[in-house]
Design an enzyme around this catalytic site. Structure first.
Site, PDB file in Angstrom:
ATOM      1  N   GLU A 230      -1.223  -5.573   8.478  1.00 56.28           N
ATOM      2  CA  GLU A 230      -0.374  -5.024   9.536  1.00 56.28           C
ATOM      3  C   GLU A 230      -0.949  -5.331  10.911  1.00 56.28           C
ATOM      4  O   GLU A 230      -2.177  -5.286  11.096  1.00 56.28           O
ATOM      5  CB  GLU A 230      -0.246  -3.497   9.375  1.00 56.28           C
ATOM      6  CG  GLU A 230       0.467  -3.099   8.100  1.00 56.28           C
ATOM      7  CD  GLU A 230       0.682  -1.588   7.991  1.00 56.28           C
ATOM      8  OE1 GLU A 230       0.388  -0.846   8.956  1.00 56.28           O
ATOM      9  OE2 GLU A 230       1.153  -1.155   6.919  1.00 56.28           O
TER      10      GLU A 230
ATOM     11  N   ASP B  75       0.837  -1.207   0.000  1.00 56.50           N
ATOM     12  CA  ASP B  75       0.000   0.000   0.000  1.00 56.50           C
ATOM     13  C   ASP B  75       0.874   1.260   0.000  1.00 56.50           C
ATOM     14  O   ASP B  75       0.365   2.376  -0.128  1.00 56.50           O
ATOM     15  CB  ASP B  75      -1.004  -0.002   1.159  1.00 56.50           C
ATOM     16  CG  ASP B  75      -0.341   0.010   2.517  1.00 56.50           C
ATOM     17  OD1 ASP B  75       0.893  -0.164   2.592  1.00 56.50           O
ATOM     18  OD2 ASP B  75      -1.064   0.184   3.525  1.00 56.50           O
ATOM     19  N   SER B  76       2.203   1.079   0.077  1.00 56.06           N
ATOM     20  CA  SER B  76       3.125   2.207  -0.132  1.00 56.06           C
ATOM     21  C   SER B  76       2.893   2.825  -1.509  1.00 56.06           C
ATOM     22  O   SER B  76       3.327   3.948  -1.768  1.00 56.06           O
ATOM     23  CB  SER B  76       4.576   1.751   0.010  1.00 56.06           C
ATOM     24  OG  SER B  76       4.822   0.632  -0.818  1.00 56.06           O
TER      25      SER B  76
ATOM     26  N   GLU C 147       9.468  -4.578  10.079  1.00 59.55           N
ATOM     27  CA  GLU C 147       9.834  -3.258   9.546  1.00 59.55           C
ATOM     28  C   GLU C 147      10.418  -2.382  10.649  1.00 59.55           C
ATOM     29  O   GLU C 147       9.814  -2.212  11.715  1.00 59.55           O
ATOM     30  CB  GLU C 147       8.616  -2.558   8.915  1.00 59.55           C
ATOM     31  CG  GLU C 147       9.000  -1.174   8.370  1.00 59.55           C
ATOM     32  CD  GLU C 147       8.013  -0.562   7.392  1.00 59.55           C
ATOM     33  OE1 GLU C 147       6.983  -1.178   7.077  1.00 59.55           O
ATOM     34  OE2 GLU C 147       8.318   0.562   6.934  1.00 59.55           O
TER      35      GLU C 147
ATOM     36  N   LYS D 236      -1.213  -9.477   2.665  1.00 63.65           N
ATOM     37  CA  LYS D 236      -0.449  -9.042   3.843  1.00 63.65           C
ATOM     38  C   LYS D 236      -1.310  -8.062   4.626  1.00 63.65           C
ATOM     39  O   LYS D 236      -2.053  -7.273   4.034  1.00 63.65           O
ATOM     40  CB  LYS D 236       0.861  -8.366   3.431  1.00 63.65           C
ATOM     41  CG  LYS D 236       1.641  -7.778   4.629  1.00 63.65           C
ATOM     42  CD  LYS D 236       3.038  -7.367   4.291  1.00 63.65           C
ATOM     43  CE  LYS D 236       3.170  -5.984   3.698  1.00 63.65           C
ATOM     44  NZ  LYS D 236       2.655  -4.888   4.539  1.00 63.65           N
TER      45      LYS D 236
ATOM     46  N   ASP E 202      -1.169  -6.183  -0.387  1.00 63.22           N
ATOM     47  CA  ASP E 202      -1.436  -5.565   0.917  1.00 63.22           C
ATOM     48  C   ASP E 202      -2.917  -5.246   1.090  1.00 63.22           C
ATOM     49  O   ASP E 202      -3.561  -4.747   0.159  1.00 63.22           O
ATOM     50  CB  ASP E 202      -0.704  -4.215   0.968  1.00 63.22           C
ATOM     51  CG  ASP E 202       0.341  -4.147   2.041  1.00 63.22           C
ATOM     52  OD1 ASP E 202       0.354  -5.002   2.943  1.00 63.22           O
ATOM     53  OD2 ASP E 202       1.163  -3.210   1.975  1.00 63.22           O
TER      54      ASP E 202
HETATM   55  O1  KIV Z   1       3.568  -1.183   1.588  1.00 61.58           O
HETATM   56  C1  KIV Z   1       4.742  -1.574   1.559  1.00 61.58           C
HETATM   57  O2  KIV Z   1       5.523  -1.249   0.653  1.00 61.58           O
HETATM   58  C2  KIV Z   1       5.197  -2.434   2.638  1.00 61.58           C
HETATM   59  C3  KIV Z   1       6.660  -2.733   2.709  1.00 61.58           C
HETATM   60  C4  KIV Z   1       7.364  -1.564   3.258  1.00 61.58           C
HETATM   61  C5  KIV Z   1       6.953  -3.966   3.486  1.00 61.58           C
HETATM   62  O3  KIV Z   1       4.426  -2.840   3.445  1.00 61.58           O
END
Ligand code: KIV
Length: 272
Positions: free
Chosen positions: A120, A49-50, A187, A118, A88
């Site tokens: 969090e 989600d970055s 992280e 994924k 994510d």
């Molecule tokens: O969203 C992302 O890019 C991430 C990585 C930093 C692991 O969760």
């Protein structure tokens, strides 16, 4: 006769089986062409989600909607043939209840055909991780600095700098493992703690700004390519892509202004 040779895509169990073995290589990817290039070298690609910050210019990952993750997930799946693709779950799409998480994670899997999701959170997400994995959805966990909690954490800082903070982070790692996660992103966790967690749990740890002792590493692709305007100190830039793009655009602009482009012999035929 068809020359097509099917490529076997790596799965969540393949990544789990790499615990303590050859380091797992991974990168974020948000679109088809870079995914196709990275696919030759990585074990998994994370549609992180970055992308909200890197591709869409948001200040944080919080505004990213589920449909945007699905759109980028589909692009990455079209580009990558061998790597496991992990998508994510964005903020607000899974935290409310295990059934909300299942509903949205199933939508991600159905619409992208990715191999895992994924999310969090440590202890607070254990029940949800168990619920999803029991129902056929492989989960990569993410603990330490969790960017979706930025408003609680107050900033992007290394977690576990003092020994007093270690026990809770170790517990996060233990409970996500027991809940059924096939791997966990660590992280921005202080180096000795990340190394210690890697020794303690039986699933692969994937470090980002954590420890070289982790079972694998991940970086945001644009950061390691030298394309991001600002990067954290731990990021090694393996390329200067931002400078290369600017140089190419400057040359193009000069050519257009001096009427040197396009060349008279240019055609729309594809180059060999
Ligand atoms: O969203 C992302 O890019 C991430 C990585 C930093 C692991 O969760």
């Amino acid at each position: 006769m068809s020359q097509h040779v099917a490529t076997k895509r790596l799965t969540a169990p393949d990544i789990l089986a790499r615990k303590g073995g050859e380091p797992i290589v991974s990168l974020t990817a948000y679109h088809a062409h870079t995914a196709a290039i990275a696919d030759k070298y990585v074990d998994f690609l994370l549609v992180g989600d970055s992308l909200g910050m890197v591709m869409h210019g948001f200040e944080s990952t919080l505004p990213v909607p589920l449909d945007l993750m699905i759109m980028h997930g589909r692009a990455v799946m079209r580009g990558a043939r061998r790597a496991l693709v992990v998508v994510d779950m964005p903020f607000g799409s899974y935290e409310e209840s295990p059934s909300q998480a299942f509903h949205n994670a199933a939508k991600v899997i159905k619409e992208t055909q990715c191999g895992a999701i994924k999310l969090e959170g440590g202890r607070r997400m254990a029940e949800t991780i168990h619920f999803l994995t029991e129902r056929g959805i492989p989960v990569m966990a993410h603990i330490g600095l969790t960017p979706q909690s930025i408003n609680i954490l107050g900033g992007f800082r290394t977690q576990g700098r003092t020994r007093e903070q270690w026990a809770l982070i170790e517990e996060d790692a233990r409970v996500v493992t027991e809940a059924g996660a096939f791997s966990v992103v660590l992280e921005a966790i202080a180096e000795p703690l990340a190394a210690r967690i890697t020794r303690q749990i039986p699933i692969p740890t994937i470090g980002i700004g954590a420890s070289a002792a982790c079972d694998g590493q991940i970086l945001v692709m644009e950061d390691m390519l030298g394309l991001s305007p600002r990067v954290p100190k731990f990021v090694k830039e393996f390329g200067k892509v931002g400078a290369a793009i600017e140089g190419a655009i400057r040359m193009y602009a000069d050519d257009v202004r001096s009427r040197a482009f396009p060349q008279p012999e240019n055609t729309y035929d594809m180059k060999e």
